[in-house]
Design a protein around this motif. Structure first.
Motif, PDB file in Angstrom:
ATOM      1  N   UNK A  45      27.341  -7.219  66.840  1.00  0.00           N
ATOM      2  CA  UNK A  45      28.598  -7.584  66.200  1.00  0.00           C
ATOM      3  C   UNK A  45      29.300  -8.709  66.969  1.00  0.00           C
ATOM      4  N   UNK A  46      29.368  -8.589  68.290  1.00  0.00           N
ATOM      5  CA  UNK A  46      30.062  -9.606  69.095  1.00  0.00           C
ATOM      6  C   UNK A  46      29.322 -10.940  69.102  1.00  0.00           C
ATOM      7  N   UNK A  47      27.987 -10.888  69.163  1.00  0.00           N
ATOM      8  CA  UNK A  47      27.187 -12.125  69.210  1.00  0.00           C
ATOM      9  C   UNK A  47      26.956 -12.709  67.824  1.00  0.00           C
ATOM     10  N   UNK A  48      27.213 -11.912  66.791  1.00  0.00           N
ATOM     11  CA  UNK A  48      26.960 -12.310  65.408  1.00  0.00           C
ATOM     12  C   UNK A  48      25.498 -12.735  65.226  1.00  0.00           C
ATOM     13  N   UNK A  49      24.610 -11.964  65.862  1.00  0.00           N
ATOM     14  CA  UNK A  49      23.180 -12.275  65.842  1.00  0.00           C
ATOM     15  C   UNK A  49      22.417 -10.986  66.136  1.00  0.00           C
ATOM     16  N   UNK A  50      21.299 -10.762  65.457  1.00  0.00           N
ATOM     17  CA  UNK A  50      20.537  -9.546  65.742  1.00  0.00           C
ATOM     18  C   UNK A  50      19.808  -9.661  67.089  1.00  0.00           C
ATOM     19  N   UNK A  51      19.408  -8.530  67.610  1.00  0.00           N
ATOM     20  CA  UNK A  51      18.817  -8.497  68.953  1.00  0.00           C
ATOM     21  C   UNK A  51      17.513  -9.291  69.044  1.00  0.00           C
ATOM     22  N   UNK A  52      16.582  -9.149  68.084  1.00  0.00           N
ATOM     23  CA  UNK A  52      15.381  -9.985  68.183  1.00  0.00           C
ATOM     24  C   UNK A  52      15.703 -11.481  68.249  1.00  0.00           C
ATOM     25  N   UNK A  53      16.725 -11.920  67.503  1.00  0.00           N
ATOM     26  CA  UNK A  53      17.117 -13.333  67.528  1.00  0.00           C
ATOM     27  C   UNK A  53      17.708 -13.726  68.879  1.00  0.00           C
ATOM     28  N   UNK A  54      18.500 -12.831  69.472  1.00  0.00           N
ATOM     29  CA  UNK A  54      19.059 -13.104  70.807  1.00  0.00           C
ATOM     30  C   UNK A  54      17.919 -13.281  71.808  1.00  0.00           C
ATOM     31  N   UNK A  55      16.948 -12.362  71.768  1.00  0.00           N
ATOM     32  CA  UNK A  55      15.784 -12.448  72.668  1.00  0.00           C
ATOM     33  C   UNK A  55      15.022 -13.752  72.443  1.00  0.00           C
ATOM     34  N   UNK A  56      14.758 -14.080  71.162  1.00  0.00           N
ATOM     35  CA  UNK A  56      13.982 -15.283  70.832  1.00  0.00           C
ATOM     36  C   UNK A  56      14.698 -16.563  71.254  1.00  0.00           C
ATOM     37  N   UNK A  57      15.992 -16.629  70.991  1.00  0.00           N
ATOM     38  CA  UNK A  57      16.735 -17.859  71.228  1.00  0.00           C
ATOM     39  C   UNK A  57      17.180 -18.034  72.685  1.00  0.00           C
TER      40      UNK A  57
END
Length: 180
Positions: A45-57
């Protein structure tokens, strides 16, 4: 089973992915009439991004930094149930903050049980391409000391209903508080 003694404590669930933290947290929240905060959902919610996307990016270290920020913020609350992501207790500062406001319950399960529970999930970036008991077992062993050092209480979820595990959490938490 005296639930009143638990009111001022957060109940924090830690453990490997797939051991039942989310399921038990939800059930326990109903039994105790409490709010559940999932650290992973909080981060999304805070990052406005799902966890796999956070890991990938951004990579795992960036995710762990976000996780530490989330733990610090969530730990300021009282009387909530906190379901931590599988790696949240790897950082000692997270453990110290969680213990300051609550009781850490480590849930466990065998690698076979974990695989059965997570095999169809796409939300487990650490397991992508490694969805097998050998990899799960190896990763569990690597993290075992972090979980055991963080835990005030350890409860196995293998072969138990969610209601049995939730009631065991209450009983062992009350005993833990009484022994302090």
């Amino acid at each position: 089973m005296e639930k009143g003694k638990l009111e001022s404590y957060n109940i924090v669930f830690a453990g490997f992915m797939g051991v039942g933290k989310t399921t038990v947290s939800s059930h326990l929240a109903k039994l105790l009439n409490r709010e559940v905060i999932e650290t992973d959902a909080y981060i999304v919610e805070k990052a406005n991004m799902d966890i796999p996307s956070i890991f990938d990016k951004f990579g795992e270290n960036y995710f762990r930094d976000l996780e530490s920020e989330a733990v610090a913020e969530i730990s300021k609350k009282r009387g909530v149930i906190i379901s931590c992501g599988g790696g949240a207790v790897i950082r000692e500062k997270n453990v110290l903050e969680l213990k300051e406001s609550g009781i850490i319950i480590r849930l466990t399960a065998t690698p076979n049980t974990v695989l059965e529970r997570v095999k169809n999930s796409k939300e487990r970036p650490i397991l992508n391409g490694h969805m097998n008991t050998e990899f799960i077992s190896t990763l569990m062993k690597k993290r075992d000391s972090f979980y055991s050092n963080a835990a005030d209480i350890t409860i196995s979820t293998d072969g138990k209903t969610v209601d049995e595990v939730a009631k065991e959490c209450i009983e062992k938490s009350v005993s833990f508080i009484e022994s302090k």
